[in-house]
Design a protein around this motif. Sequence first.
Motif, PDB file in Angstrom:
ATOM      1  N   GLY A 133       0.978  -1.879  -0.234  1.00 10.24           N
ATOM      2  CA  GLY A 133      -0.300   0.174   0.064  1.00 10.24           C
ATOM      3  C   GLY A 133       1.329   1.073  -0.135  1.00 10.24           C
ATOM      4  N   LEU A 134       1.317   1.354   1.099  1.00 12.11           N
ATOM      5  CA  LEU A 134       2.854   1.880   0.800  1.00 12.11           C
ATOM      6  C   LEU A 134       3.160   2.432  -0.563  1.00 12.11           C
ATOM      7  CD1 LEU A 134       3.823   4.588   3.359  1.00 12.11           C
ATOM      8  CD2 LEU A 134       5.353   3.017   3.594  1.00 12.11           C
ATOM      9  N   VAL A 135       3.627   1.336  -0.993  1.00 14.60           N
ATOM     10  CA  VAL A 135       3.908   1.519  -2.075  1.00 14.60           C
ATOM     11  C   VAL A 135       3.427   2.082  -3.346  1.00 14.60           C
ATOM     12  CG1 VAL A 135       5.594   0.331  -4.087  1.00 14.60           C
ATOM     13  CG2 VAL A 135       6.025  -0.365  -1.923  1.00 14.60           C
ATOM     14  N   CYS A 136       2.177   1.191  -3.018  1.00 10.79           N
ATOM     15  CA  CYS A 136       1.847   1.970  -4.236  1.00 10.79           C
ATOM     16  C   CYS A 136       1.462   3.765  -3.795  1.00 10.79           C
ATOM     17  CB  CYS A 136       0.394   1.551  -4.263  1.00 10.79           C
ATOM     18  SG  CYS A 136       0.171   0.530  -4.653  1.00 10.79           S
ATOM     19  N   GLN A 137       1.062   3.677  -3.008  1.00  7.46           N
ATOM     20  CA  GLN A 137       0.986   5.568  -2.259  1.00  7.46           C
ATOM     21  C   GLN A 137       2.579   6.543  -3.086  1.00  7.46           C
ATOM     22  OE1 GLN A 137      -0.139   5.201   1.631  1.00  7.46           O
ATOM     23  NE2 GLN A 137      -1.742   6.295   1.579  1.00  7.46           N
ATOM     24  N   ASN A 138       3.764   5.754  -2.737  1.00  4.53           N
ATOM     25  CA  ASN A 138       4.477   6.368  -3.272  1.00  4.53           C
ATOM     26  C   ASN A 138       5.413   5.753  -5.044  1.00  4.53           C
ATOM     27  OD1 ASN A 138       5.730   8.167  -0.256  1.00  4.53           O
ATOM     28  ND2 ASN A 138       4.912   6.107   0.117  1.00  4.53           N
ATOM     29  N   TYR A 139       4.310   5.679  -5.478  1.00 10.37           N
ATOM     30  CA  TYR A 139       4.784   4.501  -6.957  1.00 10.37           C
ATOM     31  C   TYR A 139       5.505   5.615  -7.683  1.00 10.37           C
ATOM     32  CZ  TYR A 139       4.506   2.378 -11.347  1.00 10.37           C
ATOM     33  OH  TYR A 139       4.552   1.906 -12.616  1.00 10.37           O
ATOM     34  N   GLY A 140       4.865   6.394  -8.105  1.00  8.78           N
ATOM     35  CA  GLY A 140       5.734   8.088  -8.759  1.00  8.78           C
ATOM     36  C   GLY A 140       6.957   8.433  -8.576  1.00  8.78           C
ATOM     37  N   ASP A 178      -8.186  -0.769 -12.279  1.00 11.38           N
ATOM     38  CA  ASP A 178      -7.844   0.278 -12.342  1.00 11.38           C
ATOM     39  C   ASP A 178      -7.282   0.895 -11.735  1.00 11.38           C
ATOM     40  OD1 ASP A 178      -9.882  -0.098 -10.938  1.00 11.38           O
ATOM     41  OD2 ASP A 178     -11.873   1.005 -12.709  1.00 11.38           O
ATOM     42  N   GLY A 179      -7.231   0.473 -10.531  1.00  8.38           N
ATOM     43  CA  GLY A 179      -6.413   1.277  -9.733  1.00  8.38           C
ATOM     44  C   GLY A 179      -7.835   2.829  -8.448  1.00  8.38           C
ATOM     45  N   SER A 180      -9.191   1.964  -8.789  1.00  8.45           N
ATOM     46  CA  SER A 180      -9.568   2.760  -8.571  1.00  8.45           C
ATOM     47  C   SER A 180      -9.981   2.882  -6.962  1.00  8.45           C
ATOM     48  CB  SER A 180     -11.083   2.539  -9.119  1.00  8.45           C
ATOM     49  OG  SER A 180     -11.736   0.854  -9.124  1.00  8.45           O
ATOM     50  N   ARG A 181      -9.490   1.417  -6.291  1.00  6.21           N
ATOM     51  CA  ARG A 181     -10.037   1.368  -4.832  1.00  6.21           C
ATOM     52  C   ARG A 181      -8.440   0.594  -5.055  1.00  6.21           C
ATOM     53  NH1 ARG A 181      -9.250  -2.749  -1.954  1.00  6.21           N
ATOM     54  NH2 ARG A 181     -11.221  -3.924  -2.494  1.00  6.21           N
ATOM     55  N   ASP A 187      -8.575   6.017  -4.433  1.00  7.80           N
ATOM     56  CA  ASP A 187      -8.079   6.097  -5.737  1.00  7.80           C
ATOM     57  C   ASP A 187      -7.125   6.462  -5.929  1.00  7.80           C
ATOM     58  OD1 ASP A 187      -7.704   6.439  -8.376  1.00  7.80           O
ATOM     59  OD2 ASP A 187      -9.839   7.848  -8.777  1.00  7.80           O
ATOM     60  N   LEU A 188      -6.015   5.418  -6.272  1.00  9.18           N
ATOM     61  CA  LEU A 188      -4.406   5.078  -6.634  1.00  9.18           C
ATOM     62  C   LEU A 188      -3.994   5.448  -7.439  1.00  9.18           C
ATOM     63  CD1 LEU A 188      -2.919   3.893  -3.991  1.00  9.18           C
ATOM     64  CD2 LEU A 188      -3.315   6.438  -4.012  1.00  9.18           C
ATOM     65  N   GLY A 189      -5.271   5.629  -8.958  1.00  7.26           N
ATOM     66  CA  GLY A 189      -4.607   5.220 -10.201  1.00  7.26           C
ATOM     67  C   GLY A 189      -3.992   4.477 -10.740  1.00  7.26           C
ATOM     68  N   VAL A 190      -2.815   4.863 -11.304  1.00  5.94           N
ATOM     69  CA  VAL A 190      -2.029   4.168 -12.622  1.00  5.94           C
ATOM     70  C   VAL A 190      -0.788   3.917 -11.183  1.00  5.94           C
ATOM     71  CG1 VAL A 190      -0.178   6.532 -12.942  1.00  5.94           C
ATOM     72  CG2 VAL A 190      -0.343   4.267 -14.504  1.00  5.94           C
ATOM     73  N   GLN A 191      -0.877   4.078  -9.967  1.00  4.07           N
ATOM     74  CA  GLN A 191      -0.159   3.277  -8.789  1.00  4.07           C
ATOM     75  C   GLN A 191      -0.254   2.465  -8.022  1.00  4.07           C
ATOM     76  OE1 GLN A 191       1.807   8.555  -8.021  1.00  4.07           O
ATOM     77  NE2 GLN A 191       0.733   7.134  -5.953  1.00  4.07           N
ATOM     78  N   GLY A 192      -1.558   2.109  -8.713  1.00  2.00           N
ATOM     79  CA  GLY A 192      -2.129   1.060  -7.603  1.00  2.00           C
ATOM     80  C   GLY A 192      -1.800   0.285  -8.923  1.00  2.00           C
TER      81      GLY A 192
END
Length: 605
Positions: A133-140, A178-181, A187-192
């Motif tokens: 989850g943390l990785v997705c939040q900081n994916y950029g 689709d990164g929506s939940r 919603d984390l978009g592409v970071q999902g």
Amino acid sequence: MWNLARAALKVRNARRFSMAMPGPCIVHKRGTDILHDPWFNKDTAFPLTERDRLGLRGLLPPRILSFEHQYDRFMESYHSLEHNTRSEPANVVALAKWRILNRLHDRNETLYYRVLIDNIKDFAPIIYTPTVGLVCQNYGGLFRRPRGMYFSAKDKGEMTSMIYNWPSPKVDMIVLTDGSRILGLGDLGVQGIGIPIGKLDMYVAAAGINPQRILPVMLDVGTNNQRLLDDRLYLGLRQPRLEGEEYLSIVDEFMEAAFARWPKAVVQFEDFQMKWAFETLHRYRRKFCMFNDDVQGTAGVALAGLLGTVRAQGRPLKDFVHQKIVVVGAGSAGIGVLHMAKQAILRMRRDHKNMAINNQFWLLDKDGLVTKERRNLDSSAAPFARGSGPGEIEGLSEGASLVEVVKKVKPDVLLGLSGVGGIFNKQVLEAMRDSDSPRPAIFAMSNPTMNAECTADDAFKYAGDKIVFASGSPFADVDLGNGKVGHVNQANNMYLFPGIGLGALLSGARLITDGMLQAAAECLASYITDEDIRKGIIFPSISRIRHITTEVGAAVVRAAVAEELAEGHCDVGPRELMDMSKEETIDYVARNMWYPIYSPLVHEK
Ligand SMILES: NC(=O)C1=CN([C@@H]2O[C@H](COP(=O)(O)OP(=O)(O)OC[C@H]3O[C@@H](n4cnc5c(N)ncnc54)[C@H](O)[C@@H]3O)[C@@H](O)[C@H]2O)C=CC1
Ligand SMILES: CC(=O)C(=O)O
Ligand SMILES: [Mg+2]
């Protein structure tokens, strides 16, 4: 301790080696191209003969290390990272651990999956929930190199040809989001994309799916997360999410493209917002071999936990029809659980026709208790909305708060799939002490850890020592004093999705039916012994995940055979599957699981 564990591991591995010596692997590359390919790369373990054959002489330091030596070297660096970061904040440590594993994944897949399999209890919380989850939040910021495929709204009309950009000729398992939940993080978009990657790592570790045949997929249809749209590091489409037919046409196109290239693949939908989770499940489940993990995988795991709870109360399983269950969260996961629990009850009632029919579920969402009085009652929640009149508890009206519901219902089980951290607060947990059950159960299933409805410590502290506790993300067992331990179970769909996917694949079924899902859940429910159940252990240790998945996979294969859906896999035809005993099916599943071993490499132009 560590040396003993390593010695045991070596014995186990030696047995494995003697059982299955790897056949040679054809490689069409030479020299540095091989070193840069994580599938073929053996780093310092390339033997001299291969260094000669493959043009690697001089490209590596001269000393040749064994696989075991490389393994120990990695684990030593991992443990020293743990030691050196012990005073750092938890998130910093978690990301550092994820990075070191991810670097190994990028470099040498054989070694990566071997350390993952052998240390799954320690590494699952890094590659999976909560750290994922943390990785997705900081994916950029964390992004270094792509993994998996990205199909965006801009690719409409191109997907049938794009799918051929994927280098592997065969794909068995696709996990799509689709990164929506994303978990309970919204919603984390592409970071999902981190979620399909983590789920597929679990497929390799637990189900032995060959990592060359997995495909994580992100369908980027935009994001409604303003913070991401404003973030200069955001790597996805900068547009609001597509809706309605525009959205569905993108998912349709992807599904057609994927199954046109790999007709025998299994697709797992993951972390779609509720409306699309249900809509896509309904749209595709009779057409493609697919399932929705949040709706169906979670439901099976929760059902296994609910049945375990009945056993923990010292009651026969048929007493499940009398359990009072409060579900908090009327989303894709909560509604999925209720449907599967209801199906189980209907089956039990059919066997015991004289049992009284009463509605034993109470469902709450962000607006409190869901009743038929609810304005704009969602159609998915409607079958579980409370009415008025006989069978209803006086004073529990539309929108009643969680604490009111728990006090009045005195439930056997309080199950959270709300995504809201801490809503099982002191008051709610204390109210569970007055439950009518001899072993009240508290399932705080939301992920990641900060979104859990309560912590394990609080659950035992406020609801008492007798409870059965389970959480979606791992917590440590709780010291209850006097040498007693409050056992923490992990109620996570990871116990089922690998077996569902593997069973579907090895049966060759073109669809995943309710019967196959039910078989998976029942297999998990019966895995635990009565002795463990008495201690409040309702789910097995994750360190047994390969064994569990073998059994679940075999149960799914047998269910597909029973429904005459099994078309066979590779050289095993439907007739052979039909003739297999239970043990033979388990053996068939086990034999088809990939295990990471360096294969001799043979070069071919
Ligand atoms: N342990 C596991 O294996 C799984 C856990 N989950 C977790 O479950 C959570 C929910 O997932 P979905 O159902 O897909 O999400 P969702 O967004 O579809 O549903 C969330 C539901 O919670 C309700 N809710 C929000 N605030 C609430 C409050 N204060 N009180 C009561 N209800 C409230 C919403 O009204 C909605 O009905 C996530 O945190 C996810 O990580 C999901 C799947 C598997
Ligand atoms: C575990 C899982 O699938 C989720 O939290 O969404
Ligand atoms: Mg999920």
